[in-house]
Design a protein around this motif. Structure first.
Motif, mmCIF file in Angstrom:
data_model
loop_
_atom_site.group_PDB
_atom_site.id
_atom_site.type_symbol
_atom_site.label_atom_id
_atom_site.label_comp_id
_atom_site.label_asym_id
_atom_site.label_seq_id
_atom_site.Cartn_x
_atom_site.Cartn_y
_atom_site.Cartn_z
ATOM 1 N N LYS A 157 0.677 -1.022 -0.046
ATOM 2 C CA LYS A 157 -0.011 -0.029 -0.043
ATOM 3 C C LYS A 157 1.025 1.266 -0.033
ATOM 4 O O LYS A 157 0.396 2.401 -0.247
ATOM 5 C CB LYS A 157 -0.842 0.013 1.263
ATOM 6 C CG LYS A 157 -1.797 -1.335 1.296
ATOM 7 C CD LYS A 157 -3.112 -0.980 1.837
ATOM 8 C CE LYS A 157 -4.232 -2.028 1.645
ATOM 9 N NZ LYS A 157 -4.127 -3.165 2.670
ATOM 10 N N GLU A 158 2.029 1.166 0.253
ATOM 11 C CA GLU A 158 3.092 2.324 0.571
ATOM 12 C C GLU A 158 3.601 2.317 -1.063
ATOM 13 O O GLU A 158 4.439 3.188 -1.217
ATOM 14 C CB GLU A 158 4.306 2.056 1.397
ATOM 15 C CG GLU A 158 3.547 1.878 2.714
ATOM 16 C CD GLU A 158 4.787 1.455 3.645
ATOM 17 O OE1 GLU A 158 5.858 1.602 3.322
ATOM 18 O OE2 GLU A 158 4.425 0.819 4.730
ATOM 19 N N LEU A 159 3.163 1.662 -1.791
ATOM 20 C CA LEU A 159 3.995 1.776 -3.439
ATOM 21 C C LEU A 159 3.246 3.039 -4.186
ATOM 22 O O LEU A 159 3.785 2.856 -5.446
ATOM 23 C CB LEU A 159 3.631 0.406 -3.974
ATOM 24 C CG LEU A 159 4.488 -0.511 -3.543
ATOM 25 C CD1 LEU A 159 4.099 -1.910 -4.201
ATOM 26 C CD2 LEU A 159 6.078 -0.441 -3.384
ATOM 27 N N ASP A 160 2.568 3.933 -3.568
ATOM 28 C CA ASP A 160 2.285 4.972 -4.525
ATOM 29 C C ASP A 160 3.234 5.765 -5.344
ATOM 30 O O ASP A 160 4.240 6.119 -4.745
ATOM 31 C CB ASP A 160 1.530 6.034 -3.610
ATOM 32 C CG ASP A 160 0.496 7.048 -4.538
ATOM 33 O OD1 ASP A 160 0.468 6.820 -5.604
ATOM 34 O OD2 ASP A 160 0.537 8.314 -3.756
ATOM 35 N N GLY A 161 2.919 5.651 -6.762
ATOM 36 C CA GLY A 161 4.084 6.287 -7.636
ATOM 37 C C GLY A 161 5.141 5.523 -7.969
ATOM 38 O O GLY A 161 5.924 5.714 -8.768
ATOM 39 N N ALA A 162 5.210 4.139 -7.594
ATOM 40 C CA ALA A 162 6.068 3.258 -7.880
ATOM 41 C C ALA A 162 5.989 2.573 -9.570
ATOM 42 O O ALA A 162 5.061 2.734 -9.941
ATOM 43 C CB ALA A 162 6.168 1.994 -6.899
ATOM 44 N N PHE B 176 -4.343 -1.667 -7.138
ATOM 45 C CA PHE B 176 -4.078 -0.508 -7.108
ATOM 46 C C PHE B 176 -5.244 0.523 -7.279
ATOM 47 O O PHE B 176 -5.401 1.572 -6.298
ATOM 48 C CB PHE B 176 -2.935 0.099 -8.210
ATOM 49 C CG PHE B 176 -1.654 -0.188 -7.876
ATOM 50 C CD1 PHE B 176 -0.800 0.567 -6.972
ATOM 51 C CD2 PHE B 176 -1.140 -1.455 -8.006
ATOM 52 C CE1 PHE B 176 0.289 0.453 -6.496
ATOM 53 C CE2 PHE B 176 0.228 -1.873 -7.879
ATOM 54 C CZ PHE B 176 0.968 -0.796 -7.004
ATOM 55 N N ARG B 177 -6.153 0.124 -7.888
ATOM 56 C CA ARG B 177 -7.431 1.108 -7.986
ATOM 57 C C ARG B 177 -8.247 1.025 -6.573
ATOM 58 O O ARG B 177 -8.463 1.976 -6.187
ATOM 59 C CB ARG B 177 -8.338 0.501 -9.264
ATOM 60 C CG ARG B 177 -8.977 1.516 -9.754
ATOM 61 C CD ARG B 177 -9.982 0.762 -10.812
ATOM 62 N NE ARG B 177 -11.294 1.245 -10.918
ATOM 63 C CZ ARG B 177 -11.593 2.386 -11.392
ATOM 64 N NH1 ARG B 177 -10.454 3.334 -11.848
ATOM 65 N NH2 ARG B 177 -12.733 2.936 -11.208
ATOM 66 N N ALA B 178 -8.216 -0.346 -6.200
ATOM 67 C CA ALA B 178 -8.952 -0.437 -4.941
ATOM 68 C C ALA B 178 -8.399 0.458 -4.016
ATOM 69 O O ALA B 178 -8.992 0.998 -3.066
ATOM 70 C CB ALA B 178 -8.994 -1.871 -4.667
ATOM 71 N N ASN B 179 -7.034 0.443 -3.849
ATOM 72 C CA ASN B 179 -6.382 1.527 -2.841
ATOM 73 C C ASN B 179 -6.297 2.553 -3.021
ATOM 74 O O ASN B 179 -5.441 3.479 -2.274
ATOM 75 C CB ASN B 179 -5.107 0.529 -2.424
ATOM 76 C CG ASN B 179 -5.148 -0.545 -1.816
ATOM 77 O OD1 ASN B 179 -5.649 -0.967 -0.708
ATOM 78 N ND2 ASN B 179 -4.825 -1.917 -2.337
ATOM 79 N N GLY B 180 -6.613 3.110 -4.357
ATOM 80 C CA GLY B 180 -6.655 4.408 -4.799
ATOM 81 C C GLY B 180 -5.186 5.221 -4.840
ATOM 82 O O GLY B 180 -4.976 6.179 -4.414
ATOM 83 N N ILE B 181 -4.138 4.250 -5.232
ATOM 84 C CA ILE B 181 -2.869 4.792 -5.290
ATOM 85 C C ILE B 181 -2.498 4.556 -6.696
ATOM 86 O O ILE B 181 -3.080 3.639 -7.540
ATOM 87 C CB ILE B 181 -1.871 4.131 -4.379
ATOM 88 C CG1 ILE B 181 -1.815 2.669 -4.512
ATOM 89 C CG2 ILE B 181 -2.049 4.532 -3.103
ATOM 90 C CD1 ILE B 181 -1.197 1.855 -3.702
#
Ligand SMILES: Nc1ncnc2c1ncn2[C@@H]1O[C@H](COP(=O)(O)OP(=O)(O)OP(=O)(O)O)[C@@H](O)[C@H]1O
Ligand SMILES: Nc1ncnc2c1ncn2[C@@H]1O[C@H](COP(=O)(O)OP(=O)(O)OP(=O)(O)O)[C@@H](O)[C@H]1O
Ligand SMILES: [Mg+2]
Ligand SMILES: [Mg+2]
Lengths: 405, 316, 263, 426, 263
Positions: B117-122, B140-145
């Motif tokens: 979940k911390e992978l935003d922008g990876a 990623f969609r489900a977690n909004g990132i």
């Protein structure tokens, strides 16, 4: 003298179908047509039977279904909730993008290499020969994967830019970052007032066109030759720059910045695009170099000598005498190289560049299992592109054909 | 029928990957080795009595289903996820599950990430042609990132991209990730994130419509699994084949009952299958287990008796 | 040898030779690599002179002609054209080239330009003549070579003789004071040779200084006031046409003339 | 002017002199080729720097390397440069694929025979009789490579003989019937008789070689097999297409043009997709044949379109008079083509045929995308081996080198031919 | 015009003209697209006749000749050769072509075959003569045209005149009853023209029916028993050579003859 009697008027006999030149060609054509139709019908029938047996009759409905996968590079709005059709369109645009970029750089590289190969500098000519032979004799697919590997292995990762002891630095005043995920370059942001600058720019271009016309007319009238190139260059830049500062610099650049895992902002040119673009340009450039070289060599030495004897000088001989003639020889094979480049761009699949083959012929095909429809559409797209390019070529050929007796 | 065709040809055509460490790859002599390969060999042994009577057909993500549907291969053992649409829409029969997998993430430890979940922008490398892209997009969609997908055709390429840091994360089936990680020079500098974002039951599959053939494949796989459960190993196989006092082992070995005959095979079919490379556990250990460079733990793939999901219906 | 030009009466008295030097070549030497092509050439050409150069193949005739307008570089000695010395100075080269016209064996017309454009190209870009004026000049010279009606055709559409005449007109458009011809007729059919020679004779009548490499001995007899015989890169003999042909001095000249005339 | 005496006679000839210093020797060469003018000087210096840089980067990598190791990690321990050990271990695979080691002589032999077979086509000095061997080679080559009974391919070849026989037998009776019966006989023979007859003959004289399945093929031998069969079979097809395209029969011409433009308009990779995923759909339900065969079929179709254009170029180069002379002598269309037109047109086209072949040979790498183990596909497979996981440059370098050697020598050959034809023709 | 053939005594009495019709052309018309090349041609040729066709360029001479063996198709009227009508029937065409030999201006020998192979090709493949026999025939005719020693060379190694003679021999090998010549000497140098004309005269002496498009008036005078003048697709005048040349009737013929003879 023997009297000549009229030969008896012929009536139609079956054997005339075969022996009479008038009917013979008709017979052959009808047979050919029938055979052709039979083969086509057989293939179509088989396909229909097979597809029906598999329970997936030909249908393009899947294009309207949700694609469900993401595409990194998109020239138009796209996300995973959009349809397969949209994804295909994104891929098609990506194909056209890399083809266009590739054609431009391949031309530049090819022209340079071709001219340098004729250079009287021995080393330069040799280096260019090595380049040309090296690229022409190794499969393009190998070049694509190799250059992809080079790009990702030799360039620094974004993390190398981070921290105080960063091992890599951005170039040109911290505006460009070359990373192994691609190149990040500044992106222009148009603020209010930028319209005027853009308008000035467009006007300068129009101005250049008019200036050139005027210069030509003037030359015809008075014979005076103006430094058209330099003046055009000045018109190209100066008014726009002037306007830009007058308006208080309404166009700002958005610089890429390291944020999180990656650079953010600016324009991101992914390394798959770069590798593909580079490989296609270098590969096709090698072929274009040969075309250019033979084109220039096709203009006989006598032409240069004759022009020299008339008092013309180097660059002008090139522009007025050699190039116009070389162009006729160069352009047709060059356009077929563009065609090859466009077709070779389908190898994007090897480096994960999401072109038409990667979306329509790749993930969409895998996800939906609609091989027939996907491959047909894919072929159709390439066919249309190719035909469009050849149409341009034919038009050009007809336009520049040398008049002969 | 397929069985007759295979027996007539004297060779089993088996679809495998073009190369995935531990699961299928040719060695210097051109012998295919790996976890999936072992299934092929077992079926070949059961049907033809010879574990080497296999013609391996390398397939890609794109060509594998066509190859099976068109009869180019008789059995596809190519870490293929069992899904509804593949079973129902594409009309294949999954004969069982030889590996319980799930999609995971491989990252460098120094990235400082402990959860997906911390992978935003990876930047995420994906191996295409599988269900991976879809799972990833959903996650990623489900977690909004947000993320940047980099699709790659082959595992070898993807690994190279990941190692050269062209992507932060490599995602594919966790087994593949572990296998890949194991071969790194500095394997300890990399780790699998705890999230497993999908169920990926991998198994061999055959065409719809030939029940006898699917039964053979299914029960060969089950025989390997049962053998482990019952303690039949390649070491004690010949001994067990002489007869034991466990009737289930006897039925498996063909010394009791006529299971082989029911399948249309010889009585000792399972013996031969197990004889190639041992039971499920042995195959696992030899190809991808902890003693191999790949070093996968049994985990979900332990016998049900050991707390895993590997479970064979009874031989009776 | 064809003697096609002889049916025309030439008024030799018209062709005045002044005593102003047009070209002065002193001790000129040229090498191609280690090969000594031209050896100690000394030659003075006066304005209005018509010189025919002949000699066996490979004797250096073309090279000599080409050195005069610097299509080739010489390595030793001096060439002075119209008072300007040929050196590697670009300005001098430009000056000389605009004063010296040249016609090649294979015409070397520009195939992508019409006849008229061929003729106006150099005046417009080198002399900076306005287009209209350049076209008028071009038409004037095209009339002189008797093909004004072909002005808008392309070279490919003309016969060889017509092409060579266009090439002459093209050179004339630069109003050169000296014309060089390098075997202008040797690529042509007999009928066409006559057309071209006629044009050259007309030029000669007008007093143009001409150097012409040719084997048309009829032409030489008729218009030249000096014939130069070259062999092995040297000027072996030179004389007025009559004595040259009737009473050659050197053995080499005799041999050459016997071959070329007896044939 | 006449008062000036212009006459001059040289009495003794000047000797040839040494050229001035600046005209000879290394100094001149250097000045002319490297340092003529400041632009050139800069270019020279830049080039030298570039070469130095490249050599500095690559030489250590190439030579500070390991030839003996069992895995990449072992390599890395021994030397920092290239790990050629992988090539040492895997080169037979890169060349022969999985072809059984003890049978590799068959591959070698068939390639040697192939060279013999193409010799009469490429070199004019070779006896013409060898052309018969060229015609028979496809059967022989197939038999050597795939093994099995020689009778199968032989009987397939015999089909043409049967067709010709039937045609010749019926022709005196009725030309029309012969035209129909000939091809029909071929088809019937292939469908019905060839198999049983081959079986019968095999019963008598076996002529067996140990069969090798297609899945054992790979590496460069696979590339060459695909490339060579593609070219060999596309040649007759290309000739027919070219004739069709030149023909004045509208429908025939339209079909040929359509086919050629279609094939040339789509990338080879899509055609390979067709071979790998679609071709089975177009065949009667239940038929399934070898992927290599399918690829060869598509590659042949692909090459034939290009070949048609090459042959068309050759036809266009022939003067019209040749057709007319043939007509005037009473030769019919096919005889004129066979005896007069094609021998000349093909000869002119050989350089372009060779170029087409080079292109095709390079394109065979695309089969790796559909999962065939050509050298590039094998490189992926090798990298999936635990020992060699992660190796890249050594494999790519080796493959590139092999392709380069092959293609470069072919292209030199075609340039040589072009020169020879330019001077030798007419 | 060259009169090279006249130094040979011709025995005209030998050349017998029978009253059997060899070629009968009635009201024949031909168009190229919309261009009317041949208009209402009527011509009867008897066996053993030697006809010379002349006329200005573009008048349709070649086209007429080519229609006779169906290299071109006519659109109206009738051509009957040796009793067989030329129609679109392939069999008739085959029959006529094997009875009519043709020689072209550019010889059109097959460059990839030796002289002997050139000559035996048609007999072997069309007449189905055994190879040995075909070679004997070929050698016979090659002797007749006086180049048996060149039999194993390739056409590229022969001079133009020799090539044209080979072309004649090649036609003769099919034992045609009629020979058509389309400007057989116009691509040749003067010396070679003589060789070829001599060969043709010999043929004429043997009584071969010949139609020959040529501008060699000496040849026409010497062997033709009829000269046909064509202009603008029509036969304008025909007559025996003497009256034709000495006393042409039509103005066009006069103009043409004055140009061609006076030149
Ligand atoms: N670029 C060159 N490099 C080397 N040698 C050359 C070059 N050009 C000419 N030569 C040689 O110089 C000699 C003189 O050549 P040139 O062309 O002046 O002879 P020429 O008298 O004009 O002969 P021709 O009558 O055949 O035209 C010849 O031997 C020729 O081979
Ligand atoms: N294939 C063709 N298509 C259209 N027009 C043609 C064709 N061939 C010839 N012509 C035209 O038909 C006319 C007669 O041509 P033909 O060749 O018969 O003339 P000719 O009398 O033989 O002339 P020459 O003496 O120049 O050979 C000419 O005007 C020519 O331009
Ligand atoms: Mg010369
Ligand atoms: Mg004609």
């Amino acid at each position: 003298m023997t009297a000549i009697t009229d030969p008896p008027k012929e009536t139609f006999r079956l054997s005339m179908l075969l022996y009479d030149t008038r009917y013979r060609s008709l017979t052959i054509q009808v047979i050919a047509l029938i055979c052709f139709m039979l083969v086509i019908a057989w293939l179509v029938d088989n396909a229909a039977t097979n597809l029906a047996a598999l329970g997936k009759p030909l249908s393009f409905g899947f294009l309207g279904e949700i694609a469900g996968y993401d595409i990194n590079q998109r020239l138009i709005e796209y996300n995973s909730q959009m349809t397969h059709g949209r994804a295909a369109l994104v891929g098609i645009l990506n194909t056209l993008l890399v083809a266009l970029l590739g054609c431009i750089t391949a031309t530049i590289i090819g022209v340079f290499a071709g001219v340098l190969r004729l250079s009287n500098n021995w080393i330069v000519a040799r280096i260019m020969s090595v380049y040309v032979e090296g690229f022409r004799n190794v499969p393009v697919l190998l070049w694509i994967v190799a250059i992809f590997a080079v790009v990702s292995e030799t360039l620094p990762a974004p993390r190398a830019f981070r921290g105080d002891d960063a091992t890599a630095h951005m170039l040109i005043n911290d505006s460009v970052a070359l990373t192994n995920r691609g190149f990040y370059i500044p992106k222009p942001i148009f603020e209010s007032g930028s319209m005027i600058v853009v308008l000035t720019f467009i006007l300068s271009i129009v101005g250049i066109v008019f200036f050139r016309k005027w210069a030509k007319a003037r030359q015809e009238a008075t014979g005076e030759i103006m430094p058209v190139g330099w003046i055009s260059l000045a018109i190209f830049f100066l008014p726009t720059l002037f306007m830009f500062y007058i308006m208080g610099r309404p166009i700002v650049l958005e610089y890429p910045e390291l944020a999180g895992f990656n650079f953010k902002g600016g324009i991101h040119m992914r390394n798959s695009l770069i590798a593909l673009w580079l490989a296609l340009s270098l590969y096709t450039g090698a072929f274009i170099a040969e075309t250019v070289r033979s084109g220039i060599q096709a203009v006989s030495k006598g032409q240069t000598e004759a022009a020299g004897a008339l008092g013309l000088r180097g660059p002008r001989i090139m522009r007025l005498v050699v190039l116009p003639q070389a162009m006729r020889v160069i352009i047709p094979p060059m356009i077929s190289q563009y065609l090859n480049l466009t077709k070779n761009s389908s190898l994007a699949i090897a480096v994960g560049y999401m072109d038409a083959t990667g979306t329509l012929g790749g993930i969409t095909l895998n996800q939906t299992g609609r091989e027939m429809e996907c491959v047909l559409l894919l072929m159709l797209f390439y066919l249309i592109t190719s035909l469009a390019i050849s149409a341009v070529m034919n038009w050009y050929n007809a336009a520049v054909k040398l008049k002969e007796r | 029928t397929t069985l007759e065709d295979v027996q007539a040809a004297g060779v089993l055509k088996c679809g495998v990957t073009t190369g995935l460490v531990g699961f299928a790859a040719p060695d210097a002599n051109g012998n295919w080795e790996g976890f999936d390969v072992a299934v092929c060999r077992a079926v070949a042994a059961a049907v033809l009595g010879d574990g080497n009577a296999v013609e391996f057909v390398p397939t890609t993500g794109k060509t594998r289903f066509t190859a099976l549907a068109s009869g180019e291969v008789d059995l596809l053992a190519r870490n293929t996820t069992w899904t509804f649409s593949r079973d129902v829409d594409l009309k294949f029969t999954f004969v069982g599950i030889n590996y319980y997998d799930g999609q995971g993430f491989l990252v460098r430890k120094d990235l400082g990430v402990s959860s997906a979940k911390e992978l935003d922008g990876a930047t995420v490398c994906i191996q295409t042609g599988t269900t991976t892209e879809l799972n990833l997009a959903d996650f990623f969609r489900a977690n909004g990132i947000s993320y940047e997908p980099v699709p790659i055709e082959t595992n070898a390429e993807a690994q190279q991209q990941y190692l050269s840091n062209a992507c932060d994360v490599y995602t594919t089936d966790a087994s593949g990730l572990a296998a890949t990680r194991a071969t790194f020079e500095d394997a300890d500098a990399h780790m699998l994130l705890p999230e497993i974002i999908s169920k990926e039951p991998l198994g061999p599959l055959v065409r719809h419509g030939d029940e006898q053939w699917s039964d053979i494949a299914r029960w060969t796989l089950n025989a390997l699994i049962s053998a482990e459960e019952l303690g039949v190993t390649s070491a004690n196989l010949s001994e067990m084949a002489k007869g034991t006092n466990n009737p289930e082992i006897n039925r498996l070995m063909g010394t009791e009952g006529n299971l082989g005959e029911m399948l249309g095979l010889e009585a000792d079919w399972a013996q031969k299958a197990i004889g190639v490379a041992g039971n499920y556990g042995e195959i696992f250990e030899a190809n991808i287990g902890e003693s191999t460079p790949i070093g996968l733990a049994r985990g979900l793939n332990a016998q049900w008796t050991q707390g895993g999901l590997i479970y064979s219906p009874p031989f009776r | 040898m064809t003697d096609l030009a002889t049916d025309r009466e030439i008024d030799r008295s018209q062709m005045q030779v002044s005593d102003k030097v047009a070209i002065q070549i002193t001790d000129m030497n040229k090498w191609y690599g280690a090969f000594h092509v031209l050896r100690d050439i000394n030659l003075t050409v006066y304005e209005g002179e018509r010189i025919v150069i002949c000699g066996p193949s490979g004797s250096g005739k073309s090279t000599l002609i080409r050195c005069i307008n610097r299509l080739e570089e010489h390595q030793k000695g001096q060439i002075i054209v119209d008072g300007t010395e040929l050196s590697s100075d670009l300005k001098n080269i430009d000056k000389i080239r605009s004063e010296v016209g040249m016609c090649f064996q294979h015409f070397n017309l520009f195939p992508h330009l019409t006849i008229l454009e061929n003729c106006t190209l150099a005046p417009i870009w080198v002399r900076k003549t306005p287009k209209k004026e350049a076209e008028e000049i071009a038409m004037h010279f095209l009339e002189k070579v008797k093909i004004p009606d072909q002005a808008n055709k392309y070279p490919g559409q003309l016969s060889g003789g017509q092409q060579q005449r266009v090439a002459i007109a093209r050179s004339l458009c630069m109003k050169p004071r000296i014309m060089l011809f390098d075997e202008p007729t040797s690529a042509l059919d007999p009928e066409m040779i006559k057309e071209v020679l006629d044009t050259m004779i007309e030029l000669a009548e007008e007093g143009m200084t001409m150097l012409c490499v040719t084997h048309e001995m009829g032409f030489a007899r008729q218009v030249a006031n000096r014939v130069i015989f070259m062999d092995a890169g040297q000027i072996v003999e030179q004389n007025e046409p009559e004595p040259f042909f009737n009473n050659p001095q050197s053995d080499r000249t005799k041999l050459f003339l016997s071959q070329i005339l007896g044939h | 002017m006449s008062e000036m005496d212009m006459s001059y006679v040289r009495t003794e000839m000047l000797p040839e002199q040494e050229p001035p210093r600046s005209q000879t020797g290394a100094a001149k060469w250097l000045r002319e080729n490297l340092f003529s003018g400041w632009i050139n000087t800069i270019l020279t210096i830049l080039s030298l720097a570039f070469i130095a840089l490249v050599l500095h980067e690559f030489l250590p990598w190439i030579f500070d390397s390991t030839w003996n190791a069992n895995s990449l990690s072992e390599c890395r321990e021994i030397a920092p440069g290239a790990c050629w050990a992988v090539i040492k271990e895997r080169w037979p695979q890169l060349l022969y694929g999985f072809y059984p080691e003890e049978l590799r002589w068959r591959v070698n032999l068939s390639f040697v025979l192939m060279l013999v077979a193409i010799a009469p086509v490429l070199f004019t000095g070779v006896p013409r009789k060898l052309l018969w061997f060229t015609a028979a080679f496809p059967v022989l080559g197939y038999w050597l490579l795939w093994g099995g009974s020689l009778w199968g391919p032989l009987m397939a070849l015999a089909g043409f003989g049967v067709g010709a026989g039937v045609y010749a037998a019926i022709r005196p009776v009725n030309n029309l019937a012969a035209l129909i019966a000939g091809p029909l006989a071929v088809v019937i023979w292939w469908l019905a008789a060839a198999g049983p007859v081959a079986g019968l003959l095999a019963g008598g004289v076996p002529l067996m070689l140990e069969p090798v399945p297609s899945s054992k093929f790979g590496g460069f031998s696979l590339s060459i097999i695909i490339g060579v069969t593609g070219i060999a079979f596309s040649l007759p097809l290309g000739i027919l297409l070219a004739l069709g395209r030149q023909s004045n029969l509208f429908i025939v011409k339209a079909i040929c043009v359509g086919f050629i433009e279609f094939i040339r308009g789509v990338p080879l990779i899509t055609l390979l997709f067709v071979a790998s995923v679609l071709l089975n759909y177009f065949l009667p339900p239940g038929t399934s044949f070898d992927i290599i065969l399918r690829v060869v079929i598509m590659v042949t179709l692909f090459a034939s379109a290009y070949m048609a254009e090459v042959v068309r170029g050759g036809l266009a180069a022939l003067p019209r008079g040749q057709y007319e002379a043939a007509d005037a002598l009473g030769l019919d269309y096919w005889k004129a083509q066979r005896l007069i037109i094609m021998p000349q047109a093909l000869k002119i086209s050989i350089p372009n045929i060779v170029s087409t072949f080079i292109g095709l040979f390079k394109d065979t790498t695309l089969v790796s995308i559909i999962g065939l183990l050509d050298p590039l596909g094998l490189s992926t497979a090798i990298r999936a081996d635990t020992n060699w996981n992660g190796i890249v440059w050594e494999l790519y370098g080796f493959i590139a080198l092999m392709f380069f050697i092959f293609c470069y020598s072919m292209s030199r050959y075609s340039q040589y031919l072009e020169r020879k034809l330019q001077t030798g023709h007419r």
